[in-house]
Design a protein around this motif. Structure first.
Motif, PDB file in Angstrom:
ATOM      1  N   GLU A 119       3.583  13.538 -11.290  1.00 19.51           N
ATOM      2  CA  GLU A 119       2.596  12.472 -11.380  1.00 19.51           C
ATOM      3  C   GLU A 119       1.502  12.774 -12.394  1.00 19.51           C
ATOM      4  O   GLU A 119       1.100  11.915 -13.148  1.00 19.51           O
ATOM      5  CB  GLU A 119       1.953  12.234 -10.003  1.00 19.51           C
TER       6      GLU A 119
ATOM      7  N   ARG B 136      13.856   9.610  -7.663  1.00 16.81           N
ATOM      8  CA  ARG B 136      12.899  10.090  -6.669  1.00 16.81           C
ATOM      9  C   ARG B 136      13.453  10.018  -5.257  1.00 16.81           C
ATOM     10  O   ARG B 136      12.762  10.322  -4.295  1.00 16.81           O
ATOM     11  CB  ARG B 136      11.589   9.316  -6.785  1.00 16.81           C
TER      12      ARG B 136
ATOM     13  N   ILE C 235       0.617  -2.878   2.060  1.00 23.16           N
ATOM     14  CA  ILE C 235       0.031  -2.953   0.753  1.00 23.16           C
ATOM     15  C   ILE C 235       0.862  -2.170  -0.251  1.00 23.16           C
ATOM     16  O   ILE C 235       0.779  -2.384  -1.428  1.00 23.16           O
ATOM     17  CB  ILE C 235      -1.384  -2.408   0.899  1.00 23.16           C
ATOM     18  N   ARG C 236       1.714  -1.311   0.248  1.00 27.47           N
ATOM     19  CA  ARG C 236       2.450  -0.428  -0.649  1.00 27.47           C
ATOM     20  C   ARG C 236       3.289  -1.159  -1.692  1.00 27.47           C
ATOM     21  O   ARG C 236       3.482  -0.673  -2.775  1.00 27.47           O
ATOM     22  CB  ARG C 236       3.423   0.419   0.145  1.00 27.47           C
TER      23      ARG C 236
ATOM     24  N   ALA D 128      -0.735  -2.556  -8.441  1.00 26.95           N
ATOM     25  CA  ALA D 128      -2.181  -2.435  -8.557  1.00 26.95           C
ATOM     26  C   ALA D 128      -2.783  -3.749  -9.040  1.00 26.95           C
ATOM     27  O   ALA D 128      -3.834  -4.177  -8.583  1.00 26.95           O
ATOM     28  CB  ALA D 128      -2.535  -1.309  -9.508  1.00 26.95           C
TER      29      ALA D 128
ATOM     30  N   LEU E 297      -2.961  -6.299  -6.314  1.00 26.69           N
ATOM     31  CA  LEU E 297      -4.009  -5.930  -5.373  1.00 26.69           C
ATOM     32  C   LEU E 297      -5.367  -6.347  -5.911  1.00 26.69           C
ATOM     33  O   LEU E 297      -6.196  -6.916  -5.208  1.00 26.69           O
ATOM     34  CB  LEU E 297      -3.972  -4.420  -5.135  1.00 26.69           C
TER      35      LEU E 297
ATOM     36  N   ARG F 209       1.757   7.720  -7.371  1.00 23.23           N
ATOM     37  CA  ARG F 209       2.876   7.310  -6.519  1.00 23.23           C
ATOM     38  C   ARG F 209       3.028   8.207  -5.290  1.00 23.23           C
ATOM     39  O   ARG F 209       4.102   8.310  -4.726  1.00 23.23           O
ATOM     40  CB  ARG F 209       4.162   7.264  -7.339  1.00 23.23           C
ATOM     41  N   MET F 210       1.944   8.866  -4.910  1.00 18.31           N
ATOM     42  CA  MET F 210       1.958   9.629  -3.668  1.00 18.31           C
ATOM     43  C   MET F 210       0.921   8.997  -2.749  1.00 18.31           C
ATOM     44  O   MET F 210      -0.030   8.385  -3.210  1.00 18.31           O
ATOM     45  CB  MET F 210       1.616  11.105  -3.949  1.00 18.31           C
ATOM     46  N   THR F 211       1.114   9.167  -1.447  1.00 16.76           N
ATOM     47  CA  THR F 211       0.170   8.535  -0.528  1.00 16.76           C
ATOM     48  C   THR F 211      -1.156   9.288  -0.562  1.00 16.76           C
ATOM     49  O   THR F 211      -1.259  10.398  -1.071  1.00 16.76           O
ATOM     50  CB  THR F 211       0.686   8.534   0.917  1.00 16.76           C
TER      51      THR F 211
ATOM     52  N   GLU G 103      -0.804  12.572   1.114  1.00 18.34           N
ATOM     53  CA  GLU G 103      -0.055  13.524   0.282  1.00 18.34           C
ATOM     54  C   GLU G 103      -0.904  14.049  -0.871  1.00 18.34           C
ATOM     55  O   GLU G 103      -0.783  15.206  -1.276  1.00 18.34           O
ATOM     56  CB  GLU G 103       1.203  12.848  -0.288  1.00 18.34           C
TER      57      GLU G 103
ATOM     58  N   ILE H 297     -12.342   7.301   3.838  1.00 13.38           N
ATOM     59  CA  ILE H 297     -11.147   6.524   3.500  1.00 13.38           C
ATOM     60  C   ILE H 297      -9.960   6.912   4.385  1.00 13.38           C
ATOM     61  O   ILE H 297      -8.807   6.785   3.984  1.00 13.38           O
ATOM     62  CB  ILE H 297     -10.761   6.685   2.007  1.00 13.38           C
TER      63      ILE H 297
ATOM     64  N   HIS I 297      -8.765   5.412   6.808  1.00 19.01           N
ATOM     65  CA  HIS I 297      -7.923   4.284   7.194  1.00 19.01           C
ATOM     66  C   HIS I 297      -6.830   4.006   6.157  1.00 19.01           C
ATOM     67  O   HIS I 297      -5.953   3.188   6.375  1.00 19.01           O
ATOM     68  CB  HIS I 297      -8.781   3.040   7.372  1.00 19.01           C
ATOM     69  N   LEU I 298      -6.907   4.676   5.012  1.00 19.92           N
ATOM     70  CA  LEU I 298      -5.948   4.395   3.931  1.00 19.92           C
ATOM     71  C   LEU I 298      -4.896   5.473   3.783  1.00 19.92           C
ATOM     72  O   LEU I 298      -4.145   5.475   2.815  1.00 19.92           O
ATOM     73  CB  LEU I 298      -6.711   4.275   2.600  1.00 19.92           C
TER      74      LEU I 298
ATOM     75  N   GLY J 223      -2.008   6.203   4.580  1.00 20.22           N
ATOM     76  CA  GLY J 223      -0.600   5.908   4.292  1.00 20.22           C
ATOM     77  C   GLY J 223      -0.380   5.116   3.016  1.00 20.22           C
ATOM     78  O   GLY J 223       0.762   4.905   2.608  1.00 20.22           O
ATOM     79  N   SER J 224      -1.470   4.667   2.370  1.00 21.03           N
ATOM     80  CA  SER J 224      -1.308   3.855   1.171  1.00 21.03           C
ATOM     81  C   SER J 224      -1.024   4.740  -0.034  1.00 21.03           C
ATOM     82  O   SER J 224      -1.446   5.881  -0.086  1.00 21.03           O
ATOM     83  CB  SER J 224      -2.587   3.066   0.884  1.00 21.03           C
TER      84      SER J 224
ATOM     85  N   ASP K 226      -2.471   2.063  -5.176  1.00 21.81           N
ATOM     86  CA  ASP K 226      -2.788   0.774  -4.577  1.00 21.81           C
ATOM     87  C   ASP K 226      -4.216   0.670  -4.045  1.00 21.81           C
ATOM     88  O   ASP K 226      -4.626  -0.402  -3.618  1.00 21.81           O
ATOM     89  CB  ASP K 226      -1.813   0.473  -3.427  1.00 21.81           C
ATOM     90  N   ILE K 227      -4.950   1.759  -4.052  1.00 21.90           N
ATOM     91  CA  ILE K 227      -6.307   1.671  -3.525  1.00 21.90           C
ATOM     92  C   ILE K 227      -7.283   1.442  -4.678  1.00 21.90           C
ATOM     93  O   ILE K 227      -6.938   1.631  -5.832  1.00 21.90           O
ATOM     94  CB  ILE K 227      -6.698   2.929  -2.711  1.00 21.90           C
TER      95      ILE K 227
END
Lengths: 293, 397, 250
Positions: free
Chosen positions: B221, B286, B352-353, B357, B360, C99-101, C104, C140, C142-143, C145-146, C150-151
């Protein structure tokens, strides 16, 4: 023996000139887009085939095919940059562009084989067998013509980069794309033209190659390895670096052919590549840019 | 002095995206999990039954080829999938694996299965200096070295005919005695490949869930960021690179034992390496099963293509076009794309996943505007300003 | 410039230099940051602050000069070793693993203590608990798992800070923590910095927002053309004519 060495030195320089031109093209792509253009040598062979086909069809000297191939390749380069490479996501551009250009190389190779079969081709010209004696060494005229072509093109490229405002924009884009954009340079457009220029070097190199080499569709794999080695040794993104590395390695290859034979002499490129990465991964003439890639 | 706070306007809170899953969503997840498990079981059963389903020895041999593709792709994906470093030259390791088995068995007379593993260990050791050289700098040089390596090995193995047999080829002794007939040979090798794929997938899964795997994925990443967070990136990359060479070499050795003859042109072919990339990418680098799915689909398509049109130049064009299409339009691969589609079916439009972006942002802005219109509401949660819209006149030092 | 008795050096550089082509980005910088304090590094755009940060954290090798951390020479060490020495950093344009939560993202920063932990699950219960605690702390949780991509940007900034904290650094380098975020969040980050400082962590902050710098920091170093031109407490620096000159070009 001295004649042999003189001959090797001269041939090495002549070969190095062609390498330098082609490596300059590869460096341009990398400079403007951070793209390792695997298809460069495939376009080289394509140009060689076009020169050969032109000669076969018209009987005119293959050098005249340049009138068509250089603008055509330039356009192709611009189109490729605009419609293919700039579509890729910036985050994965380096890797994905390698794959995309690799795919293009496969398509070109396949099409060449499809249209003209896998048979080996060679242009025969009135001056194909002529040679000059230089310091007791026999040098084929076609090699001199090829070198002359490469040298003139490199000089033209140098002048373009140094003396024109487009060249300045190009250099600025290569050095720092964001900063160049802040200065009002349309870096996307410049990148497109840079790509076109890179492909134009393949057109010229291919024609030069067609003059004195036997060509076949998969020949590009024999060129891409040495060229890649040259741009890494020279420092990715540095055109003078690539030119110097090209001459040095071309000369070494030519000299090593005397004791080792043609096959083993080729390994000098890979050896140089390996040593460079171990000792000086940013290349011998590269700057800050090369460290990051 | 320009100041961020002068220009940033307070925006009301972004919607709380972590809303608790409703029961419909949970039920959907459970069903999806069951479906996945069911699909997995069916796939495994089908894979195990192939030797009995295959009508003749030829089809069976095609199955062995596809299984070998899958083994190569999974081996490749250790480095490609975890770190995002795309190697176009993994034929180096499969080819070396093949020659290692052949040379070890003919010269020392040791058991071919021992030779297979020993050969792979030797190749893994060779991969250490190669990795050290090519992983020192970022992506581009890695790709260049990977291609150069195949070319140089081709050169060496063609020229060094006294050892490698050169273009004459090198015969690989059969591991099973001659009483075992051809179809039976195919069946045995088919299962050996399945075992190899199974082991590689288990190792991949173990790495994927480990701390080591977390570091590797972070490298994929953002390598600088991973370094700054304390991940010893170079060491991690090197280790996974060597593991990848090991498994690719095992697959190459197994292939050599099956095929029985080695020619440098085919062993050290750029095309072999590009198959691995194409298959993994097509399936999705992945995901665990991505490379296997890719190998089955692409491998099957290519074998059919070859059977229909022969091994012509068109084969190259088709391969190139397919690769270009995958790179341009579905770089994430089929498996993640399909999973994404399935997730979109999840009740309550949910997580939301699956939103990009941009989507969102769009939604947040709509909600923001709505709220602003209603009230100058104070925010309890972090109000945030997207930098892409905050026209801070501030440059960077 | 008043030097108090209780000053202990944290990060120190001596004669640090780095040129890019013809541009001398950092030019013989000799700086001492104070242990246990909130240090700020300010200066006009292009004064070499970010390059200085990148050298100190090992991302760029200097042409000359040394970097010391608590007396130990860490010049040219790999970034992950500098991190292991106890220095954590954030990036100028906030970098997370897209692309990691969220969870993570934090677990990456866990430093495995042995082979067992390295190959063991990254979702180790103790580490996950610690990560959740940090996410709660920056607000944060509450997020978790996102996916990070995306945040929102402000949430990413907080995530980045939590990630740095996960590595348990005792010295934290923040590159423009207030950049691109709104005042409410700036206030929140400021509070966090104060709290963490009160717990004994040293901060070194590059920042353009003068309100934040002046209210937060104990010690300010002013950079111009790749080297420090002044340092001291906020009030000292504000009155320093050299600083005004550098900023306003008087």
């Amino acid at each position: 023996m001295t004649a042999l060495i003189t001959q090797a030195v001269i041939l090495g320089i002549l070969l190095g000139g062609l390498y330098a031109l082609l490596a300059a093209g590869l460096t341009l792509y990398f400079g403007v887009m951070r793209v390792v253009m695997i298809a460069h040598s495939a376009f080289l062979i394509l140009a060689a085939y076009l020169a050969w086909a032109f000669h076969r069809a018209t009987g005119i000297d293959p050098l005249f095919s340049l009138i068509a191939t250089v603008p055509l390749f330039f356009l192709l380069g611009v189109v490729m940059q605009r419609f293919l490479l700039s579509r890729l996501k910036p985050a994965t551009l380096t890797m994905m562009s390698v794959l995309l250009t690799f795919a293009i190389a496969l398509i070109i190779e396949g099409m060449l084989g499809f249209v003209w079969t896998g048979t080996q081709r060679r242009i025969s010209l009135s001056y194909s067998t002529a040679s000059l004696e230089v310091f007791g060494a026999n040098i084929a005229v076609v090699k001199l013509v090829a070198f002359g072509l490469a040298a003139v093109s490199l000089l033209a490229l140098y002048l373009l980069m140094k003396a024109t405002s487009f060249g300045q924009a190009l250099r600025a884009t290569i050095q720092h794309k964001e900063a160049a954009a802040l200065l009002g340079i349309d870096t996307e457009k410049v990148a497109g033209y840079g790509f076109g220029l890179g492909l134009a070097t393949a057109a010229i190199g291919g024609t030069a190659l067609a003059l004195d080499s036997t060509i076949y569709p998969s020949l590009h794999w024999h060129w891409i390895g040495p060229l890649m080695a040259i741009i890494v040794v020279g420092g990715l993104g540095s055109i003078p670096g690539a030119a110097i590395a090209a001459l040095v390695l071309g000369l070494s290859q030519s000299l090593l052919q005397i004791p080792l034979g043609t096959t083993w002499a080729q390994t000098v490129f890979y050896l140089a590549l390996f040593i460079t990465l171990m000792v000086r991964p940013q290349g011998f003439f590269g700057g800050r840019l090369a460290q990051r890639f | 002095m320009p100041n961020a706070s002068d220009l940033a306007t307070p925006t009301p809170t972004a919607p709380d995206t972590g809303r608790p899953d409703d029961s419909a969503g949970e039920r959907f997840d459970r069903r999806l999990g069951l479906a996945k498990a069911g699909l997995g079981v069916v796939a495994i059963v089908l894979a195990l039954m192939v030797p009995w389903l295959a009508p003749d020895a030829f089809i069976l041999s095609v199955a062995v080829v596809i299984a070998s593709y899958a083994a190569f792709a999974v081996g490749w994906n250790f480095v490609g999938g975890f770190t995002g470093y795309i190697s176009l030259g993994h034929a180096s390791y499969s080819g070396l694996g093949g020659y290692a088995v052949a040379l070890l068995t003919t010269h020392t007379g040791i058991n071919p299965w021992v030779a297979l593993v020993l050969g792979a260990v030797v190749v893994a050791l060779l991969a250490v200096p190669i990795g050290i050289a090519s992983l020192r700098v970022r992506g581009a040089s890695f790709v260049i070295v990977s291609i150069a390596l195949v070319l140089i090995l081709l050169l060496v193995f063609q020229s060094w005919a006294s050892v490698t047999g050169g273009s004459e080829g090198l015969r690989v002794p059969r591991p099973f005695d001659s009483s075992v007939l051809r179809p039976e040979q195919h069946t045995r090798f088919y299962f050996l490949f399945l075992v190899l794929i199974g082991i590689a997938l288990v190792v991949w899964w173990l790495i994927d869930r480990s701390q080591f795997g977390a570091g590797l994925k972070a490298i994929r990443e953002d390598e600088d960021k991973a370094e700054a967070l304390g991940v010893p990136t170079f060491r991690y990359k090197l280790v996974v690179f060597v593991i990848s060479a090991f498994f690719t070499s095992l697959a190459g050795g197994l292939y050599a034992l099956w095929f029985g003859n080695l020619d440098p042109v085919f062993q050290f072919s750029i095309l072999t390496g590009s198959y691995m990339v194409l298959m993994s990418l097509f399936g999705g680098i992945r995901s665990l099963v991505g490379p296997v799915v890719g190998a089955v689909v692409v491998g099957y398509a290519m074998e059919v293509f070859k059977a229909q049109y022969g091994d012509s130049q068109f084969h190259l064009v088709a391969l190139g076009l397919l690769l270009a299409v995958v790179v341009l339009f579905m770089p994430e691969g089929v498996v993640p794309e399909v999973l994404g589609l399935v997730h979109r079916l999840r009740p309550a439009a949910t997580s939301i996943r699956e939103e990009s972006a941009a989507q969102l942002l769009e939604r947040n802005r709509a909600i923001d505007a709505e709220r602003r219109a209603q009230t100058e509401a104070t925010s309890e949660r972090e109000p945030v300003e997207d930098p892409r819209h905050a026209t801070t006149g501030k440059g960077r030092s | 410039m008043s030097v108090q008795q209780d000053v202990r050096p944290s990060l120190q550089t001596e004669g640090l230099s780095k040129a890019f082509g013809g541009v001398q980005a950092v030019n013989g910088a000799t700086v001492t940051f104070h242990e246990g304090k909130v240090n700020a590094l300010i200066g006009p755009n292009g004064s070499g602050k970010s390059t200085f940060f990148n050298i100190v954290t090992g991302m760029i090798a200097p042409d000359s000069g040394t970097v010391r951390f608590r007396g130990q020479d860490i010049t040219r060490r790999a970034p992950h070793r500098i991190c292991a020495a106890g220095i954590g950093r954030s990036f100028q344009l906030c970098r997370t693993f897209p692309r990691m939560t969220v969870l993570e993202n934090l677990l990456v920063a866990v430093r495995p203590t042995g082979l067992g932990q390295l190959v063991g699950s990254s979702q180790n219960r103790r580490q996950v608990e610690r990560a959740r605690e940090l996410l709660r702390r920056v607000g944060i949780d509450h997020l978790e798992g996102s996916l990070a991509q995306d945040i929102s940007y402000g949430q990413q900034k907080l995530l980045e800070l939590a990630g740095v904290l996960m590595g348990e650094p005792d010295t934290i380098l923040l590159d423009e923590p207030a950049g691109g975020v709104n005042p409410a969040l700036i206030g929140r980050i400021g509070t966090l910095v104060k709290e963490l400082n009160a717990e004994g962590r040293t901060f070194i902050i590059v920042e353009h927002n003068m309100d934040m710098v002046m209210s937060l920091s104990d010690h300010i170093v002013v950079f111009d053309r790749g080297a420090p031109i002044a340092e001291g407490t906020p009030s000292e620096v504000q009155q320093d004519p050299r600083v005004l000159e550098a900023y306003l070009g008087v």
